[in-house]
Design an enzyme around this catalytic site. Sequence first.
Site, PDB file in Angstrom:
ATOM      1  N   MET A  81       0.831  -1.212   0.000  1.00  0.00           N
ATOM      2  CA  MET A  81       0.000   0.000   0.000  1.00  0.00           C
ATOM      3  C   MET A  81       0.869   1.268   0.000  1.00  0.00           C
ATOM      4  O   MET A  81       2.080   1.196   0.168  1.00  0.00           O
ATOM      5  CB  MET A  81      -0.898  -0.005   1.242  1.00  0.00           C
ATOM      6  CG  MET A  81      -1.841  -1.183   1.285  1.00  0.00           C
ATOM      7  SD  MET A  81      -2.865  -1.178   2.768  1.00  0.00           S
ATOM      8  CE  MET A  81      -3.937   0.224   2.455  1.00  0.00           C
ATOM      9  N   HIS A  82       0.218   2.395  -0.181  1.00  0.00           N
ATOM     10  CA  HIS A  82       0.769   3.748   0.058  1.00  0.00           C
ATOM     11  C   HIS A  82       1.850   4.214  -0.931  1.00  0.00           C
ATOM     12  O   HIS A  82       2.177   5.398  -0.952  1.00  0.00           O
ATOM     13  CB  HIS A  82       1.370   3.880   1.477  1.00  0.00           C
ATOM     14  CG  HIS A  82       0.576   3.275   2.572  1.00  0.00           C
ATOM     15  ND1 HIS A  82      -0.638   3.774   2.965  1.00  0.00           N
ATOM     16  CD2 HIS A  82       0.803   2.193   3.375  1.00  0.00           C
ATOM     17  CE1 HIS A  82      -1.115   3.034   3.966  1.00  0.00           C
ATOM     18  NE2 HIS A  82      -0.260   2.064   4.225  1.00  0.00           N
ATOM     19  N   ASP A 241      -2.699  -4.692  -0.008  1.00  0.00           N
ATOM     20  CA  ASP A 241      -2.316  -6.043   0.428  1.00  0.00           C
ATOM     21  C   ASP A 241      -2.880  -6.431   1.793  1.00  0.00           C
ATOM     22  O   ASP A 241      -3.104  -7.612   2.058  1.00  0.00           O
ATOM     23  CB  ASP A 241      -0.798  -6.272   0.346  1.00  0.00           C
ATOM     24  CG  ASP A 241       0.005  -5.354   1.257  1.00  0.00           C
ATOM     25  OD1 ASP A 241      -0.572  -4.465   1.919  1.00  0.00           O
ATOM     26  OD2 ASP A 241       1.244  -5.523   1.300  1.00  0.00           O
TER      27      ASP A 241
HETATM   28  O1  LIG Z   1       2.161  -0.124   4.978  1.00  0.00           O
HETATM   29  C1  LIG Z   1       1.546  -1.153   4.951  1.00  0.00           C
HETATM   30  C2  LIG Z   1       0.089  -1.172   5.280  1.00  0.00           C
HETATM   31  O2  LIG Z   1      -0.383   0.009   5.821  1.00  0.00           O
HETATM   32  C3  LIG Z   1       2.248  -2.421   4.574  1.00  0.00           C
HETATM   33  O3  LIG Z   1       1.562  -3.545   4.966  1.00  0.00           O
HETATM   34  C4  LIG Z   1       2.507  -2.462   3.114  1.00  0.00           C
HETATM   35  O4  LIG Z   1       1.235  -2.595   2.477  1.00  0.00           O
HETATM   36  C5  LIG Z   1       3.518  -3.508   2.686  1.00  0.00           C
HETATM   37  O5  LIG Z   1       3.271  -4.792   3.101  1.00  0.00           O
HETATM   38  P1  LIG Z   1       4.236  -6.072   2.899  1.00  0.00           P
HETATM   39  O6  LIG Z   1       4.842  -5.939   1.570  1.00  0.00           O
HETATM   40  O7  LIG Z   1       5.178  -6.113   4.008  1.00  0.00           O
HETATM   41  O8  LIG Z   1       3.278  -7.226   3.001  1.00  0.00           O
END
Ligand SMILES: O=C(CO)[C@@H](O)[C@H](O)COP(=O)(O)O
Length: 506
Positions: A81-82, A241
């Site tokens: 995300m983000h 995700d």
């Molecule tokens: O910043 C967040 C959710 O707010 C993280 O969960 C990212 O979405 C990345 O996740 P992974 O790649 O570690 O699963």
Amino acid sequence: MAYYLGIDVGTSGTKSLLIDATGKVLAEAVAEYPMHQPKPGWTEQDPEDWWQATVATVRKVVRKAKAKPADVRAIGLSGQMHGSVFLDAKNKVVRPALLWNDQRTVAECDEITQRAGGRKALIKMVANPALTGFTAPKILWLRNNEPRKFDKVRKVLLPKDEIRRRLTGEFAGDMSDASGTLLLDVVKRQWSKKLLSKLELDPDLLPPVFESEQVTGQLTAAVAEELGLSTDCKVVAGAGDCAAGAIGNGVVERGVLSTSIGTSGVMFVHSDQPEYDAEGRLHTFCHAVHGQWHMMGVNLTSGGSLQWWIDNVVQGLAGIPKGKRYEAATAEAAEIAAGSGGLSFLPYLNGERTPHADPSARGAFVGLNLTHTRAHMTRAVMEGVVFAMRDSLEIIRSLNVPVDQIRVSGGGSKNPLWKQMQADIFGQNVVTLNAEQGPAYGVALLAAVGDGAYDSIGEACKATIQVKEQTKVDRKAASAMDALFPIYQDLYVALKDSFQKIASLQ
Ligand SMILES: O=C(CO)[C@@H](O)[C@H](O)COP(=O)(O)O
Ligand SMILES: Nc1ncnc2c1ncn2[C@@H]1O[C@H](COP(=O)(O)OP(=O)(O)O)[C@@H](O)[C@H]1O
């Protein structure tokens, strides 16, 4: 045959998998790529790496499953995300994407809070406070620091939505992922015109947003040919995700909590209406289920801490295949008693988000003595990661959100020791599911719903996801962990000021 493809653009790599309409996994593939850190606290990736990994993994699963082009009816997209993909008028990226764990935007978070009229007013508009990882501060950072590049930007996309653009030629996003931009009115499930105007950002920078199972386009002819698929193949909106992982874990009703140890650590609970942590430590985002929301706590360097420890410190793994290194390195930690001989590890290697929104927080081992070995330290790293997740769980419990069942997932939860530690540190039995692929599985199910194979996401989850096994709390270990947890919590408070000073030297 009706097959559904799930693609998860993760931080460590992209995972694709193919399921049939009963939810059976037919084939899966992963392709890894690096995360670049040009300066301490900065994290970036090249969107082209995501695309190459998508093409490679999709081709692989289609080949492995011997799927004919017409078999693959729909694709669901999930991703970290983000992250900010900045595109110019010709859809070329103007610079590498800034990621969810990037910490460079402290000044921009202050700017957003101030322009919004304060933290309370901001939370009223978008349900969340400004945090360095979110997308809006990244857009302002580009405007403030690389203005010539900013002037070229015509669209800002999240990672999975950039993959969608390349698959279908369409700009689109979904509610769950859009929640993490800080620009979505999470309650009304639409972009916040009010905040965009206060930030002087053109609403056209953002794509239209959809509910997760809605169809947003079909494959272009060139891409269909490259992937061995058909132009009739639909692409549904998908999910960030965390929400995708929660769907893959069947978290579609109150009372069920899912954890994920990926690069990040996530504690995710479903809610039927927007619920808030008054202190803003938990995020309140849209769920990938129509008209539903969720709260979550996120740790920035969970699996990432063990990866750092193994890549940089643990020696003697050179001859062991990459996929087996984690098991090899953690085997010796399993020989050490719970509590790591009183050694604590703080997993704040790239700052932290929940509950300490502090870009200056740093990692630490505290309590070392001459009897400690590498095995104690490996175990302390793993315990520290789960203590950080317990911080989120304590907040969730304090808000009286029911946690009747804990479902564990993510690359780290495949490790039996990390699974047991979660039961012992959370003080509650945890379960694993038949579907272990998390986000990619979740969005493959969303694709099946979008294609009409199921009437609803809830129905799809009920039909396909079952509890596989339960890991029970070991009472002796749990009481050792309970004794260490308050010490772990005190350490951040004691070291906070030193972390600030240390970070300013880095
Ligand atoms: O910043 C967040 C959710 O707010 C993280 O969960 C990212 O979405 C990345 O996740 P992974 O790649 O570690 O699963
Ligand atoms: N066998 C294992 N034992 C312990 N940890 C593991 C194992 N396999 C993967 N991991 C952890 O999982 C993380 C990657 O998880 P994954 O869910 O694939 O992440 P992401 O979504 O961030 O790409 C790694 O950083 C590592 O810490």
